[in-house]
Design a protein around this motif. Structure first.
Motif, PDB file in Angstrom:
ATOM      1  N   ALA A  48       0.828  -1.214   0.000  1.00  0.00           N
ATOM      2  CA  ALA A  48       0.000   0.000   0.000  1.00  0.00           C
ATOM      3  C   ALA A  48       0.856   1.255   0.000  1.00  0.00           C
ATOM      4  CB  ALA A  48      -0.928  -0.010   1.219  1.00  0.00           C
ATOM      5  N   HIS A  49       2.041   1.180   0.581  1.00  0.00           N
ATOM      6  CA  HIS A  49       2.926   2.341   0.672  1.00  0.00           C
ATOM      7  C   HIS A  49       4.360   1.913   0.370  1.00  0.00           C
ATOM      8  CE1 HIS A  49      -0.441   4.270   2.764  1.00  0.00           C
ATOM      9  NE2 HIS A  49      -0.489   3.197   3.531  1.00  0.00           N
ATOM     10  N   VAL A  50       5.049   2.688  -0.466  1.00  0.00           N
ATOM     11  CA  VAL A  50       6.474   2.477  -0.704  1.00  0.00           C
ATOM     12  C   VAL A  50       7.180   3.815  -0.473  1.00  0.00           C
ATOM     13  CG1 VAL A  50       8.276   1.792  -2.314  1.00  0.00           C
ATOM     14  CG2 VAL A  50       6.039   0.660  -2.393  1.00  0.00           C
ATOM     15  N   VAL A  51       8.187   3.779   0.390  1.00  0.00           N
ATOM     16  CA  VAL A  51       8.947   4.982   0.731  1.00  0.00           C
ATOM     17  C   VAL A  51      10.416   4.722   0.420  1.00  0.00           C
ATOM     18  CG1 VAL A  51       9.575   6.599   2.564  1.00  0.00           C
ATOM     19  CG2 VAL A  51       7.314   5.521   2.578  1.00  0.00           C
ATOM     20  N   ALA A  52      11.053   5.641  -0.281  1.00  0.00           N
ATOM     21  CA  ALA A  52      12.490   5.538  -0.552  1.00  0.00           C
ATOM     22  C   ALA A  52      13.200   6.674   0.167  1.00  0.00           C
ATOM     23  CB  ALA A  52      12.771   5.605  -2.041  1.00  0.00           C
ATOM     24  N   VAL A  53      14.243   6.336   0.915  1.00  0.00           N
ATOM     25  CA  VAL A  53      15.026   7.331   1.645  1.00  0.00           C
ATOM     26  C   VAL A  53      16.288   7.618   0.838  1.00  0.00           C
ATOM     27  CG1 VAL A  53      16.131   7.928   3.827  1.00  0.00           C
ATOM     28  CG2 VAL A  53      14.145   6.402   3.805  1.00  0.00           C
ATOM     29  N   VAL A  54      16.491   8.899   0.484  1.00  0.00           N
ATOM     30  CA  VAL A  54      17.604   9.280  -0.380  1.00  0.00           C
ATOM     31  C   VAL A  54      18.443  10.356   0.304  1.00  0.00           C
ATOM     32  CG1 VAL A  54      16.308   8.722  -2.472  1.00  0.00           C
ATOM     33  CG2 VAL A  54      16.233  11.045  -1.563  1.00  0.00           C
ATOM     34  N   ARG A  55      19.669  10.503  -0.198  1.00  0.00           N
ATOM     35  CA  ARG A  55      20.532  11.589   0.295  1.00  0.00           C
ATOM     36  C   ARG A  55      21.615  11.902  -0.731  1.00  0.00           C
ATOM     37  NH1 ARG A  55      22.053  14.648   4.636  1.00  0.00           N
ATOM     38  NH2 ARG A  55      24.299  15.009   4.908  1.00  0.00           N
ATOM     39  N   HIS A  56      22.588  10.974  -0.934  1.00  0.00           N
ATOM     40  CA  HIS A  56      23.688  11.229  -1.859  1.00  0.00           C
ATOM     41  C   HIS A  56      23.151  11.326  -3.287  1.00  0.00           C
ATOM     42  CE1 HIS A  56      27.661  11.210  -3.586  1.00  0.00           C
ATOM     43  NE2 HIS A  56      27.334  10.158  -4.327  1.00  0.00           N
ATOM     44  N   GLU A  57      23.556  12.378  -4.021  1.00  0.00           N
ATOM     45  CA  GLU A  57      23.048  12.631  -5.381  1.00  0.00           C
ATOM     46  C   GLU A  57      21.530  12.492  -5.394  1.00  0.00           C
ATOM     47  OE1 GLU A  57      24.574  13.855  -7.758  1.00  0.00           O
ATOM     48  OE2 GLU A  57      26.705  13.418  -7.548  1.00  0.00           O
ATOM     49  N   ARG A  58      20.913  13.201  -4.487  1.00  0.00           N
ATOM     50  CA  ARG A  58      19.494  13.069  -4.202  1.00  0.00           C
ATOM     51  C   ARG A  58      18.613  13.126  -5.455  1.00  0.00           C
ATOM     52  NH1 ARG A  58      14.455  15.249  -4.920  1.00  0.00           N
ATOM     53  NH2 ARG A  58      13.186  15.066  -3.036  1.00  0.00           N
ATOM     54  N   ASP A  59      18.819  14.126  -6.302  1.00  0.00           N
ATOM     55  CA  ASP A  59      17.940  14.328  -7.445  1.00  0.00           C
ATOM     56  C   ASP A  59      18.050  13.191  -8.454  1.00  0.00           C
ATOM     57  OD1 ASP A  59      17.057  16.664  -6.307  1.00  0.00           O
ATOM     58  OD2 ASP A  59      18.319  17.971  -7.537  1.00  0.00           O
ATOM     59  N   LEU A  60      19.269  12.726  -8.696  1.00  0.00           N
ATOM     60  CA  LEU A  60      19.459  11.628  -9.641  1.00  0.00           C
ATOM     61  C   LEU A  60      18.790  10.348  -9.150  1.00  0.00           C
ATOM     62  CD1 LEU A  60      23.196  12.115 -10.677  1.00  0.00           C
ATOM     63  CD2 LEU A  60      21.162  12.609 -12.052  1.00  0.00           C
ATOM     64  N   VAL A  61      19.015  10.037  -7.879  1.00  0.00           N
ATOM     65  CA  VAL A  61      18.434   8.806  -7.333  1.00  0.00           C
ATOM     66  C   VAL A  61      16.913   8.911  -7.268  1.00  0.00           C
ATOM     67  CG1 VAL A  61      18.370   7.275  -5.334  1.00  0.00           C
ATOM     68  CG2 VAL A  61      20.542   8.280  -6.048  1.00  0.00           C
ATOM     69  N   ALA A  62      16.406  10.048  -6.832  1.00  0.00           N
ATOM     70  CA  ALA A  62      14.956  10.230  -6.745  1.00  0.00           C
ATOM     71  C   ALA A  62      14.299  10.098  -8.117  1.00  0.00           C
ATOM     72  CB  ALA A  62      14.633  11.588  -6.133  1.00  0.00           C
ATOM     73  N   ALA A  63      14.949  10.635  -9.150  1.00  0.00           N
ATOM     74  CA  ALA A  63      14.401  10.529 -10.507  1.00  0.00           C
ATOM     75  C   ALA A  63      14.362   9.074 -10.970  1.00  0.00           C
ATOM     76  CB  ALA A  63      15.237  11.364 -11.475  1.00  0.00           C
ATOM     77  N   ALA A  64      15.406   8.309 -10.645  1.00  0.00           N
ATOM     78  CA  ALA A  64      15.426   6.890 -11.020  1.00  0.00           C
ATOM     79  C   ALA A  64      14.344   6.119 -10.281  1.00  0.00           C
ATOM     80  CB  ALA A  64      16.806   6.296 -10.723  1.00  0.00           C
ATOM     81  N   VAL A  65      14.126   6.430  -9.026  1.00  0.00           N
ATOM     82  CA  VAL A  65      13.082   5.772  -8.241  1.00  0.00           C
ATOM     83  C   VAL A  65      11.708   6.072  -8.833  1.00  0.00           C
ATOM     84  CG1 VAL A  65      11.913   5.757  -5.997  1.00  0.00           C
ATOM     85  CG2 VAL A  65      14.419   5.697  -6.108  1.00  0.00           C
ATOM     86  N   GLU A  66      11.461   7.326  -9.141  1.00  0.00           N
ATOM     87  CA  GLU A  66      10.165   7.724  -9.694  1.00  0.00           C
ATOM     88  C   GLU A  66       9.931   7.075 -11.060  1.00  0.00           C
ATOM     89  OE1 GLU A  66       6.472   9.448 -10.252  1.00  0.00           O
ATOM     90  OE2 GLU A  66       7.664   9.207  -8.408  1.00  0.00           O
ATOM     91  N   ALA A  67      10.986   6.966 -11.866  1.00  0.00           N
ATOM     92  CA  ALA A  67      10.857   6.352 -13.185  1.00  0.00           C
ATOM     93  C   ALA A  67      10.500   4.875 -13.074  1.00  0.00           C
ATOM     94  CB  ALA A  67      12.151   6.533 -13.978  1.00  0.00           C
ATOM     95  N   GLU A  68      11.085   4.181 -12.091  1.00  0.00           N
ATOM     96  CA  GLU A  68      10.840   2.749 -11.938  1.00  0.00           C
ATOM     97  C   GLU A  68       9.526   2.471 -11.244  1.00  0.00           C
ATOM     98  OE1 GLU A  68      11.000  -1.188 -12.258  1.00  0.00           O
ATOM     99  OE2 GLU A  68      12.413   0.206 -13.200  1.00  0.00           O
ATOM    100  N   LEU A  69       9.203   3.230 -10.225  1.00  0.00           N
ATOM    101  CA  LEU A  69       7.996   2.973  -9.445  1.00  0.00           C
ATOM    102  C   LEU A  69       7.297   4.294  -9.132  1.00  0.00           C
ATOM    103  CD1 LEU A  69       6.275   0.783  -8.195  1.00  0.00           C
ATOM    104  CD2 LEU A  69       7.666   0.898  -6.135  1.00  0.00           C
ATOM    105  N   PRO A  70       6.546   4.820 -10.099  1.00  0.00           N
ATOM    106  CA  PRO A  70       5.859   6.101  -9.883  1.00  0.00           C
ATOM    107  C   PRO A  70       4.962   6.045  -8.644  1.00  0.00           C
ATOM    108  CG  PRO A  70       5.733   5.443 -12.190  1.00  0.00           C
ATOM    109  CD  PRO A  70       6.294   4.270 -11.441  1.00  0.00           C
ATOM    110  N   GLY A  71       4.939   7.150  -7.936  1.00  0.00           N
ATOM    111  CA  GLY A  71       4.123   7.211  -6.729  1.00  0.00           C
ATOM    112  C   GLY A  71       4.875   6.887  -5.459  1.00  0.00           C
TER     113      GLY A  71
END
Length: 485
Positions: A48-71
């Motif tokens: 029901a919920h997926v949370v990814a915790v990011v820090r290093h190269e935050r924007d790059l990693v966050a973009a990859a996460v969103e591309a693979e699993l939107p939401g």
């Protein structure tokens, strides 16, 4: 959707041991970033919920996460270090009334599949545990935290390598760093974590100790194979994981009816699709969105990226990207298919041919030693050996069009833009600079001129001059003898 499941993916680490400008979790593995494999597993579990915790190269990693699993909910880890702090911040991003299970995954453990995690969660729920630890049995557990069990075999505690006694260091069962928690118990104990330790971090493993001290049920569940929980920290481990994953991919296709002659030299991305009765020969790499249809033979020594290979086609010793090969067509050896190449059914691109943005019609052939760029070739035409489509004027690329049933002579040059009509023939060595009407023969008329004695005069003393003189001497007497007869 499992409304009682939340997944936290830890993706904040820098990965310094990779020694790379690319964030560790974004290094490619079987055609996708490392973290994408973990997110694909999370998607399969349908939490029901997926949370990814990011820090290093935050924007790059966050973009990859969103591309693979939107939401996916993105949480930024603050200045307080440690996995405990990362989970603490992720929990705060969940709905306040969420009381289900929380599965904590590491973004650098890509081979842990959904079936293994589903069984882990099932065991966690069956045990009514407040925490469960995924463990593994390693032949060499050096460097890992050990799972200590009591005399009855039940979980007792986790002890880190540096804190373990000699007896504890001989324990083969290690903590894999994957956890399932009851949400309420996890919230309660995260509030009790401190940074009062040698590293000044909040450790998630301390939650396990706190729960045990509070009398809560904690279990350790071993995986069936230790490689399932192998993490990636450096390039060597990335290579090992890639080889393991590739072996699984190759075996999967073999069991699905694909002949793969040499699994050890064949590399296939997860995104590739292959139909039954395809043959893959040694030294082949299939990447991206490549699709290969029934009866095709690919390889040896072939790399295809985002290509489509039709039924019963053959592609050997070829490098292709964003190309389409029609049914029954033949490509290679030593062909280079650049983006925009479309070879029609029963067509041929032969030895040492390069194509780019080229549409080659049904049954047409470019057999050898040619370059076809920015061109359209009709049906049943044959392009002579050594032909060049001169598509670039130094500023702009131009398009050429060759009709159907055309026969071009060897060593021809087509200076774009130019149109060759249906049924045209061209002479060997012809440079086509203007359109040729249907049914015409196009030739460049240039009489051959022989300058006798040029070599002896201009290259005296050379081997060529000596050979010419010897030939002249041999021919003279023979002529006289013939005249005498």
């Amino acid at each position: 959707m499992d409304n009682n499941l939340a997944i936290i993916v830890l993706a904040a680490g820098q990965g310094t041991r990779m020694k790379s400008a690319t964030p560790k979790l974004l290094h490619p593995l079987a055609g996708a970033p490392i973290v994408a494999h973990v997110l694909a597993t999370a998607r399969t579990l349908d939490a029901a919920h997926v949370v990814a915790v990011v820090r290093h190269e935050r924007d790059l990693v966050a973009a990859a996460v969103e591309a693979e699993l939107p939401g996916t909910v993105i949480v930024d880890q603050d200045e307080i270090p440690g996995t405990g702090r990362a989970v603490e911040q992720a929990i705060a991003a969940l709905p306040a009334d969420f009381e289900g299970e929380v599965l904590v995954l590491n973004g650098d453990v890509p081979l842990l599949n959904a079936d293994t995690l589903a069984a882990f969660l099932e065991q966690h729920r069956a045990d009514a545990a407040q925490a469960s630890v995924l463990s593994a049995i390693y032949d060499d557990p050096s460097g890992y935290g050990r799972v200590v069990r009591d005399i009855t075999g039940r979980f007792d505690r986790i002890v880190e390598q540096k804190d373990a006694s000699d007896d504890e260091r001989r324990i083969a069962e290690i903590n894999a760093g994957i956890y399932a928690f009851g949400a309420a118990a996890l919230r309660d104990q995260l509030a009790n974590l401190t940074t009062e330790n040698a590293q000044g971090e909040k450790y998630l493993t301390d939650v396990i100790g706190l729960l045990r001290a509070a009398g809560s049920e904690v279990e350790a569940v071993p995986v069936s194979e230790p490689w399932l929980v192998a993490g990636i920290n450096d390039r060597a481990q990335l290579s090992e994981t890639a080889a393991r994953l590739n072996a699984l991919i190759v075996r999967g296709w073999q069991l699905n009816g694909v002949t793969i002659e040499d699994p050890t030299t064949t590399w296939i991305d997860l995104t590739v699709r292959i139909e039954p009765d395809v043959t893959i020969r040694p030294g082949t790499q299939l990447k991206g969105a490549t699709v290969i249809e029934t009866g095709a033979v690919v390889g040896p020594d072939t790399t295809l990226v985002d290509c489509e290979i039709g039924r019963n086609a053959e592609v050997k010793r070829t490098d292709g990207t964003l190309a389409v090969v029609g049914a029954g067509a033949s490509v290679g050896p030593f062909s280079y298919l650049r983006p925009g190449t479309v070879l029609g059914a029963d067509g041929k691109i032969g030895a040492f041919v390069e194509t780019k943005n080229a549409k080659i019609g049904h049954g047409s052939k470019v057999p050898h030693l040619s370059y076809v760029g920015d061109a359209t070739i009709g049906e049943q035409s044959n392009i002579g050996a050594g032909s060049i489509f001169a598509n670039y004027d130094g500023v702009t690329k131009h398009h050429s069009e060759i009709g159907s049933h055309v026969r071009t002579g060897s060593h021809g040059v087509f200076v774009a833009p130019v149109r060759i009509g249906d049924g045209v023939y061209t002479g060997a060595g012809t440079v086509i600079r203007k359109d040729v009407p249907a049914g015409a023969l196009a030739v460049n008329v240039a009489p051959q001129r022989n300058i006798e004695g040029w070599v002896q005069t201009n290259r005296p003393g050379t081997a060529a001059a000596q050979a010419a003189e010897a030939a002249d001497g041999a021919s003279g007497p023979a002529s006289h003898d013939a005249a005498a007869d």
